[in-house]
Design a protein around this motif. Structure first.
Motif, PDB file in Angstrom:
ATOM      1  N   ARG A 121       0.865  -1.168  -0.112  1.00  0.00           N
ATOM      2  CA  ARG A 121      -0.133  -0.271   0.182  1.00  0.00           C
ATOM      3  C   ARG A 121       0.730   1.283   0.035  1.00  0.00           C
ATOM      4  O   ARG A 121       0.440   2.408  -0.434  1.00  0.00           O
ATOM      5  CB  ARG A 121      -1.059  -0.057   1.293  1.00  0.00           C
ATOM      6  CG  ARG A 121      -1.956  -1.187   1.150  1.00  0.00           C
ATOM      7  CD  ARG A 121      -2.734  -1.017   2.652  1.00  0.00           C
ATOM      8  NE  ARG A 121      -2.036  -1.343   3.557  1.00  0.00           N
ATOM      9  CZ  ARG A 121      -2.265  -1.457   4.947  1.00  0.00           C
ATOM     10  NH1 ARG A 121      -3.383  -0.698   5.263  1.00  0.00           N
ATOM     11  NH2 ARG A 121      -1.548  -1.362   5.920  1.00  0.00           N
ATOM     12  N   GLU A 169      -6.000   8.712  -3.514  1.00  0.00           N
ATOM     13  CA  GLU A 169      -6.136   7.616  -3.129  1.00  0.00           C
ATOM     14  C   GLU A 169      -4.736   7.065  -2.732  1.00  0.00           C
ATOM     15  O   GLU A 169      -4.755   6.306  -1.552  1.00  0.00           O
ATOM     16  CB  GLU A 169      -6.663   6.642  -4.056  1.00  0.00           C
ATOM     17  CG  GLU A 169      -7.197   5.094  -3.588  1.00  0.00           C
ATOM     18  CD  GLU A 169      -7.668   4.179  -4.523  1.00  0.00           C
ATOM     19  OE1 GLU A 169      -7.524   3.122  -4.437  1.00  0.00           O
ATOM     20  OE2 GLU A 169      -8.405   4.972  -5.709  1.00  0.00           O
ATOM     21  N   GLU A 193      -3.854   8.510   0.579  1.00  0.00           N
ATOM     22  CA  GLU A 193      -4.463   8.082   1.920  1.00  0.00           C
ATOM     23  C   GLU A 193      -4.093   6.813   2.143  1.00  0.00           C
ATOM     24  O   GLU A 193      -3.968   6.256   3.484  1.00  0.00           O
ATOM     25  CB  GLU A 193      -5.933   8.155   1.631  1.00  0.00           C
ATOM     26  CG  GLU A 193      -6.545   9.649   1.484  1.00  0.00           C
ATOM     27  CD  GLU A 193      -8.044   9.349   1.088  1.00  0.00           C
ATOM     28  OE1 GLU A 193      -8.676   8.427   0.852  1.00  0.00           O
ATOM     29  OE2 GLU A 193      -8.555  10.699   0.482  1.00  0.00           O
ATOM     30  N   THR A 194      -3.965   5.786   1.110  1.00  0.00           N
ATOM     31  CA  THR A 194      -3.624   4.283   1.743  1.00  0.00           C
ATOM     32  C   THR A 194      -1.945   4.176   2.023  1.00  0.00           C
ATOM     33  O   THR A 194      -1.941   3.667   2.988  1.00  0.00           O
ATOM     34  CB  THR A 194      -3.662   3.421   0.285  1.00  0.00           C
ATOM     35  OG1 THR A 194      -2.793   3.968  -0.669  1.00  0.00           O
ATOM     36  CG2 THR A 194      -5.015   3.301  -0.260  1.00  0.00           C
ATOM     37  N   THR A 195      -1.145   5.207   1.463  1.00  0.00           N
ATOM     38  CA  THR A 195       0.111   5.211   2.176  1.00  0.00           C
ATOM     39  C   THR A 195       0.272   5.440   3.507  1.00  0.00           C
ATOM     40  O   THR A 195       0.885   4.970   4.325  1.00  0.00           O
ATOM     41  CB  THR A 195       1.021   6.144   1.086  1.00  0.00           C
ATOM     42  OG1 THR A 195       1.154   5.375  -0.053  1.00  0.00           O
ATOM     43  CG2 THR A 195       2.511   6.065   1.904  1.00  0.00           C
ATOM     44  N   LEU A 196      -0.525   6.524   3.718  1.00  0.00           N
ATOM     45  CA  LEU A 196      -0.667   7.338   5.100  1.00  0.00           C
ATOM     46  C   LEU A 196      -1.154   6.109   6.031  1.00  0.00           C
ATOM     47  O   LEU A 196      -0.680   6.040   7.177  1.00  0.00           O
ATOM     48  CB  LEU A 196      -1.209   8.605   5.208  1.00  0.00           C
ATOM     49  CG  LEU A 196      -1.328   9.313   6.547  1.00  0.00           C
ATOM     50  CD1 LEU A 196      -0.100   9.616   6.771  1.00  0.00           C
ATOM     51  CD2 LEU A 196      -2.209  10.525   6.240  1.00  0.00           C
ATOM     52  N   GLU A 197      -2.141   5.620   5.614  1.00  0.00           N
ATOM     53  CA  GLU A 197      -2.848   4.552   6.491  1.00  0.00           C
ATOM     54  C   GLU A 197      -1.897   3.473   6.628  1.00  0.00           C
ATOM     55  O   GLU A 197      -1.536   2.750   8.023  1.00  0.00           O
ATOM     56  CB  GLU A 197      -4.010   3.960   5.857  1.00  0.00           C
ATOM     57  CG  GLU A 197      -4.946   3.026   6.803  1.00  0.00           C
ATOM     58  CD  GLU A 197      -5.244   3.697   7.998  1.00  0.00           C
ATOM     59  OE1 GLU A 197      -5.274   2.980   8.885  1.00  0.00           O
ATOM     60  OE2 GLU A 197      -5.625   4.744   7.673  1.00  0.00           O
ATOM     61  N   ALA A 198      -1.033   2.908   5.773  1.00  0.00           N
ATOM     62  CA  ALA A 198      -0.254   1.954   5.838  1.00  0.00           C
ATOM     63  C   ALA A 198       0.903   2.292   6.714  1.00  0.00           C
ATOM     64  O   ALA A 198       1.403   1.546   7.575  1.00  0.00           O
ATOM     65  CB  ALA A 198       0.526   1.440   4.560  1.00  0.00           C
ATOM     66  N   LYS A 242       0.740   4.557   9.151  1.00  0.00           N
ATOM     67  CA  LYS A 242       0.066   4.675  10.493  1.00  0.00           C
ATOM     68  C   LYS A 242       0.115   3.322  11.289  1.00  0.00           C
ATOM     69  O   LYS A 242       0.464   2.997  12.387  1.00  0.00           O
ATOM     70  CB  LYS A 242      -0.960   5.171  10.703  1.00  0.00           C
ATOM     71  CG  LYS A 242      -1.046   6.940  10.333  1.00  0.00           C
ATOM     72  CD  LYS A 242      -2.423   7.456  10.320  1.00  0.00           C
ATOM     73  CE  LYS A 242      -2.528   9.015  10.133  1.00  0.00           C
ATOM     74  NZ  LYS A 242      -3.707   9.527  10.133  1.00  0.00           N
ATOM     75  N   ASN A 243      -0.290   2.130  10.539  1.00  0.00           N
ATOM     76  CA  ASN A 243      -0.255   0.967  10.829  1.00  0.00           C
ATOM     77  C   ASN A 243       1.144   0.365  11.211  1.00  0.00           C
ATOM     78  O   ASN A 243       1.285  -0.638  12.170  1.00  0.00           O
ATOM     79  CB  ASN A 243      -1.149  -0.010   9.763  1.00  0.00           C
ATOM     80  CG  ASN A 243      -2.482   0.130   9.618  1.00  0.00           C
ATOM     81  OD1 ASN A 243      -3.051   0.729  10.578  1.00  0.00           O
ATOM     82  ND2 ASN A 243      -2.931  -0.370   8.761  1.00  0.00           N
TER      83      ASN A 243
END
Length: 134
Positions: free
Chosen positions: A32, A62, A65-70, A72-73
């Motif tokens: 991601r 998109e 957002e997916t990079t930031l979410e990954a 953060k995880n």
């Protein structure tokens, strides 16, 4: 946050920036995370408890957002890796944020280029008017 008054915090911020850049590029295998992801700034708080990591992602909304979410995880993994490589009393908690400054810079440059182009067109048309009148 101003780190200029605190040289130790400033040095630590730069070291963490290098480490996180290396970790994102070489150790995180999350698909991601966009390939054009870079760490722009790291701000460590004075008490060394938190590190605000600003990232820039070249891509669509998109992808951002997916990079930031990954990221953060994976912040726990990143923090653990930082703890292994720096010697500090505390390993700061890593907080990822999206840095929009590069995109804003591109937008401003486009506006400047458009204004310059329009001025050139206006100047050329004014010169043409003077040539016709002469």
């Amino acid at each position: 946050m101003r780190t200029l008054a605190y040289p130790r915090v400033s040095r630590l911020s730069e070291e963490i920036k290098k480490l996180i850049s290396h970790i994102i590029r070489n150790e995180l295998r999350d698909p991601r995370i966009a390939p054009m992801t870079s760490v722009t700034v790291v701000e460590v708080t004075r008490d060394l408890r938190y590190a605000m990591v600003y990232i820039s992602v070249l891509g669509s909304e998109e992808e951002k957002e997916t990079t930031l979410e990954a990221l953060k995880n994976s912040s726990g993994f990143v923090r653990r890796e930082i703890g292994k490589k720096i010697s500090a009393r505390y390993t700061p908690e890593v907080i990822f944020k999206l840095d929009q400054s590069i995109e804003k810079g591109f937008e401003i440059q486009k506006v400047i280029d458009r204004v310059n182009k329009q001025e050139t067109i206006n100047r050329d048309s004014e010169e043409e008017e003077f040539k016709i009148e002469d």
